[in-house]
Scaffold this motif. Structure first.
Motif, PDB file in Angstrom:
ATOM      1  N   HIS A   1       0.852  -1.197   0.000  1.00 36.65           N
ATOM      2  CA  HIS A   1       0.000   0.000   0.000  1.00 36.65           C
ATOM      3  C   HIS A   1       0.883   1.240   0.000  1.00 36.65           C
ATOM      4  O   HIS A   1       2.065   1.187   0.336  1.00 36.65           O
ATOM      5  CB  HIS A   1      -0.949   0.020   1.212  1.00 36.65           C
ATOM      6  CG  HIS A   1      -0.230   0.111   2.533  1.00 36.65           C
ATOM      7  ND1 HIS A   1       0.174   1.304   3.083  1.00 36.65           N
ATOM      8  CD2 HIS A   1       0.157  -0.858   3.404  1.00 36.65           C
ATOM      9  CE1 HIS A   1       0.779   1.081   4.245  1.00 36.65           C
ATOM     10  NE2 HIS A   1       0.782  -0.234   4.447  1.00 36.65           N
ATOM     11  N   TYR A   2       0.300   2.344  -0.374  1.00 36.45           N
ATOM     12  CA  TYR A   2       1.026   3.611  -0.397  1.00 36.45           C
ATOM     13  C   TYR A   2       1.249   4.077   1.036  1.00 36.45           C
ATOM     14  O   TYR A   2       0.335   4.014   1.863  1.00 36.45           O
ATOM     15  CB  TYR A   2       0.208   4.647  -1.184  1.00 36.45           C
ATOM     16  CG  TYR A   2       0.971   5.892  -1.519  1.00 36.45           C
ATOM     17  CD1 TYR A   2       1.757   5.947  -2.658  1.00 36.45           C
ATOM     18  CD2 TYR A   2       0.909   7.011  -0.695  1.00 36.45           C
ATOM     19  CE1 TYR A   2       2.459   7.090  -2.980  1.00 36.45           C
ATOM     20  CE2 TYR A   2       1.614   8.156  -1.010  1.00 36.45           C
ATOM     21  CZ  TYR A   2       2.390   8.190  -2.151  1.00 36.45           C
ATOM     22  OH  TYR A   2       3.092   9.328  -2.458  1.00 36.45           O
ATOM     23  N   ARG A   3       2.437   4.527   1.329  1.00 38.11           N
ATOM     24  CA  ARG A   3       2.728   5.006   2.688  1.00 38.11           C
ATOM     25  C   ARG A   3       1.909   6.250   2.993  1.00 38.11           C
ATOM     26  O   ARG A   3       1.854   7.178   2.192  1.00 38.11           O
ATOM     27  CB  ARG A   3       4.207   5.376   2.803  1.00 38.11           C
ATOM     28  CG  ARG A   3       5.076   4.267   3.308  1.00 38.11           C
ATOM     29  CD  ARG A   3       6.493   4.712   3.505  1.00 38.11           C
ATOM     30  NE  ARG A   3       6.632   5.565   4.685  1.00 38.11           N
ATOM     31  CZ  ARG A   3       7.790   6.085   5.071  1.00 38.11           C
ATOM     32  NH1 ARG A   3       8.889   5.866   4.393  1.00 38.11           N
ATOM     33  NH2 ARG A   3       7.848   6.844   6.143  1.00 38.11           N
ATOM     34  N   THR A   4       1.310   6.276   4.137  1.00 38.27           N
ATOM     35  CA  THR A   4       0.537   7.451   4.549  1.00 38.27           C
ATOM     36  C   THR A   4       1.059   8.039   5.854  1.00 38.27           C
ATOM     37  O   THR A   4       0.521   9.022   6.347  1.00 38.27           O
ATOM     38  CB  THR A   4      -0.955   7.092   4.715  1.00 38.27           C
ATOM     39  OG1 THR A   4      -1.071   6.023   5.654  1.00 38.27           O
ATOM     40  CG2 THR A   4      -1.561   6.694   3.383  1.00 38.27           C
ATOM     41  N   ASP A   5       2.117   7.432   6.408  1.00 43.29           N
ATOM     42  CA  ASP A   5       2.687   7.981   7.637  1.00 43.29           C
ATOM     43  C   ASP A   5       3.529   9.205   7.309  1.00 43.29           C
ATOM     44  O   ASP A   5       3.770   9.531   6.146  1.00 43.29           O
ATOM     45  CB  ASP A   5       3.518   6.913   8.362  1.00 43.29           C
ATOM     46  CG  ASP A   5       4.685   6.413   7.525  1.00 43.29           C
ATOM     47  OD1 ASP A   5       4.452   6.056   6.344  1.00 43.29           O
ATOM     48  OD2 ASP A   5       5.821   6.386   8.031  1.00 43.29           O
ATOM     49  N   ASP A   6       3.967   9.902   8.317  1.00 43.25           N
ATOM     50  CA  ASP A   6       4.729  11.141   8.144  1.00 43.25           C
ATOM     51  C   ASP A   6       6.167  10.824   7.709  1.00 43.25           C
ATOM     52  O   ASP A   6       6.918  10.188   8.439  1.00 43.25           O
ATOM     53  CB  ASP A   6       4.728  11.919   9.456  1.00 43.25           C
ATOM     54  CG  ASP A   6       5.333  13.295   9.327  1.00 43.25           C
ATOM     55  OD1 ASP A   6       5.791  13.667   8.220  1.00 43.25           O
ATOM     56  OD2 ASP A   6       5.350  14.025  10.333  1.00 43.25           O
ATOM     57  N   MET A   7       6.536  11.267   6.507  1.00 47.03           N
ATOM     58  CA  MET A   7       7.881  11.027   5.966  1.00 47.03           C
ATOM     59  C   MET A   7       8.766  12.272   6.081  1.00 47.03           C
ATOM     60  O   MET A   7       9.837  12.338   5.505  1.00 47.03           O
ATOM     61  CB  MET A   7       7.777  10.605   4.498  1.00 47.03           C
ATOM     62  CG  MET A   7       7.081   9.280   4.295  1.00 47.03           C
ATOM     63  SD  MET A   7       7.024   8.786   2.556  1.00 47.03           S
ATOM     64  CE  MET A   7       5.440   9.443   2.076  1.00 47.03           C
ATOM     65  N   THR A   8       8.306  13.266   6.853  1.00 47.93           N
ATOM     66  CA  THR A   8       9.004  14.549   6.934  1.00 47.93           C
ATOM     67  C   THR A   8      10.457  14.397   7.348  1.00 47.93           C
ATOM     68  O   THR A   8      11.345  14.990   6.728  1.00 47.93           O
ATOM     69  CB  THR A   8       8.263  15.507   7.893  1.00 47.93           C
ATOM     70  OG1 THR A   8       6.923  15.665   7.436  1.00 47.93           O
ATOM     71  CG2 THR A   8       8.953  16.859   7.950  1.00 47.93           C
ATOM     72  N   GLU A   9      10.739  13.640   8.388  1.00 51.10           N
ATOM     73  CA  GLU A   9      12.129  13.514   8.865  1.00 51.10           C
ATOM     74  C   GLU A   9      13.032  12.901   7.806  1.00 51.10           C
ATOM     75  O   GLU A   9      14.166  13.352   7.609  1.00 51.10           O
ATOM     76  CB  GLU A   9      12.194  12.716  10.170  1.00 51.10           C
ATOM     77  CG  GLU A   9      11.793  13.514  11.390  1.00 51.10           C
ATOM     78  CD  GLU A   9      12.564  14.827  11.531  1.00 51.10           C
ATOM     79  OE1 GLU A   9      13.816  14.841  11.399  1.00 51.10           O
ATOM     80  OE2 GLU A   9      11.905  15.857  11.759  1.00 51.10           O
ATOM     81  N   GLU A  10      12.540  11.877   7.106  1.00 49.38           N
ATOM     82  CA  GLU A  10      13.339  11.257   6.051  1.00 49.38           C
ATOM     83  C   GLU A  10      13.611  12.257   4.925  1.00 49.38           C
ATOM     84  O   GLU A  10      14.720  12.308   4.383  1.00 49.38           O
ATOM     85  CB  GLU A  10      12.612  10.033   5.492  1.00 49.38           C
ATOM     86  CG  GLU A  10      12.526   8.880   6.486  1.00 49.38           C
ATOM     87  CD  GLU A  10      11.451   7.897   6.106  1.00 49.38           C
ATOM     88  OE1 GLU A  10      11.816   6.827   5.588  1.00 49.38           O
ATOM     89  OE2 GLU A  10      10.259   8.207   6.317  1.00 49.38           O
ATOM     90  N   LEU A  11      12.605  13.046   4.588  1.00 49.21           N
ATOM     91  CA  LEU A  11      12.765  14.033   3.518  1.00 49.21           C
ATOM     92  C   LEU A  11      13.645  15.200   3.952  1.00 49.21           C
ATOM     93  O   LEU A  11      14.428  15.723   3.148  1.00 49.21           O
ATOM     94  CB  LEU A  11      11.400  14.517   3.031  1.00 49.21           C
ATOM     95  CG  LEU A  11      10.579  13.445   2.312  1.00 49.21           C
ATOM     96  CD1 LEU A  11       9.164  13.935   2.048  1.00 49.21           C
ATOM     97  CD2 LEU A  11      11.256  13.002   1.025  1.00 49.21           C
ATOM     98  N   LEU A  12      13.561  15.599   5.209  1.00 47.61           N
ATOM     99  CA  LEU A  12      14.449  16.662   5.712  1.00 47.61           C
ATOM    100  C   LEU A  12      15.906  16.186   5.704  1.00 47.61           C
ATOM    101  O   LEU A  12      16.814  16.958   5.380  1.00 47.61           O
ATOM    102  CB  LEU A  12      14.036  17.094   7.118  1.00 47.61           C
ATOM    103  CG  LEU A  12      12.786  17.963   7.196  1.00 47.61           C
ATOM    104  CD1 LEU A  12      12.347  18.131   8.653  1.00 47.61           C
ATOM    105  CD2 LEU A  12      13.021  19.317   6.538  1.00 47.61           C
ATOM    106  N   THR A  13      16.120  14.925   6.041  1.00 51.66           N
ATOM    107  CA  THR A  13      17.474  14.356   5.987  1.00 51.66           C
ATOM    108  C   THR A  13      17.989  14.372   4.554  1.00 51.66           C
ATOM    109  O   THR A  13      19.136  14.752   4.294  1.00 51.66           O
ATOM    110  CB  THR A  13      17.476  12.916   6.556  1.00 51.66           C
ATOM    111  OG1 THR A  13      17.060  12.977   7.918  1.00 51.66           O
ATOM    112  CG2 THR A  13      18.853  12.280   6.453  1.00 51.66           C
TER     113      THR A  13
END
Length: 162
Positions: free
Chosen positions: A99-111
Motif C-alpha cells: 500500500h502507499y505510505r501514509t505515515d509522516d515522511m518529513t524527517e526522512e525528507l528533511l534528511t
C-alpha cells in the motif's frame, strides 16, 4: 490508415487517457533509449523542461504537426566528464509495500534535503547552496505559470474533463 480504410478515427487525444497513453509511451521509450545508450558507453540527460521551455517555439523548431506535442527531451553523447553521482531519495520514501505510505515522511525528507544541500556545496563543477525542497517548490511555482492547456489546444487537442 483509418481514412484509407474508411474507418471512423475516435478523437482519443481529446481525453485525458489519450494524452496519458502518449506521455507514458514517451517516458518508456526515453528510459529504454537511456539504457541502450549506457550499454554503448554513451551518456544521456533527460530533459523534462523541454515541454515547458517555450512549447510553441519547440514545436516550430521540430516542425511538429497538429496533434503532436513535446513531452520531454533526451540528449545522448559521449560524456566530456563523469559528474559526481547525485544522492537519491531513500528507498523507504520511494518503495511502498502492499500500500502507499501514509505515515509522516518529513524527517526522512528533511534528511535528504540536508544531504542534497551538502552535495550541491561540495560536488565537482558548479557548486551551489541549493537545497532539494526549495528547488522543487520553485520548479512547481514556475511550472504553474505555463499555459500548457492553451498550448495543447493550439496543437489541436480539445481535452474534455468529464
Amino acid at each position: 490508415m483509418a481514412k484509407a480504410k474508411e474507418l471512423d478515427f475516435p478523437r482519443i487525444q481529446d481525453k485525458m487517457d489519450g494524452v496519458m497513453i502518449g506521455l507514458i509511451d514517451a517516458a518508456l521509450a526515453m528510459q529504454n533509449a537511456v539504457v541502450a545508450a549506457q550499454s554503448l558507453g554513451l551518456g544521456s540527460c533527460c530533459i523534462g523542461y523541454a515541454r515547458t521551455a517555450d512549447p510553441a517555439r519547440v514545436a516550430e523548431v521540430l516542425q511538429l504537426p497538429k496533434g503532436v506535442f513535446v513531452a520531454c527531451g533526451l540528449s545522448i553523447g559521449y560524456p566530456r566528464e563523469i559528474p559526481d553521482l547525485k544522492p537519491k531519495q531513500p528507498l523507504s520514501v520511494l518503495i511502498h509495500k502492499n500500500h502507499y505510505r501514509t505515515d509522516d515522511m518529513t524527517e526522512e525528507l528533511l534528511t535528504y534535503d540536508r544531504l542534497i544541500c551538502e552535495y550541491n556545496g561540495c560536488r565537482a563543477g558548479v557548486k551551489t547552496d541549493n537545497d532539494w525542497c526549495a528547488h522543487m517548490l520553485d520548479y512547481y511555482r514556475e511550472a504553474l505559470k505555463y499555459d500548457m492547456e492553451g498550448y495543447l489546444k493550439a496543437q489541436g487537442f480539445n481535452l474534455e474533463y468529464k
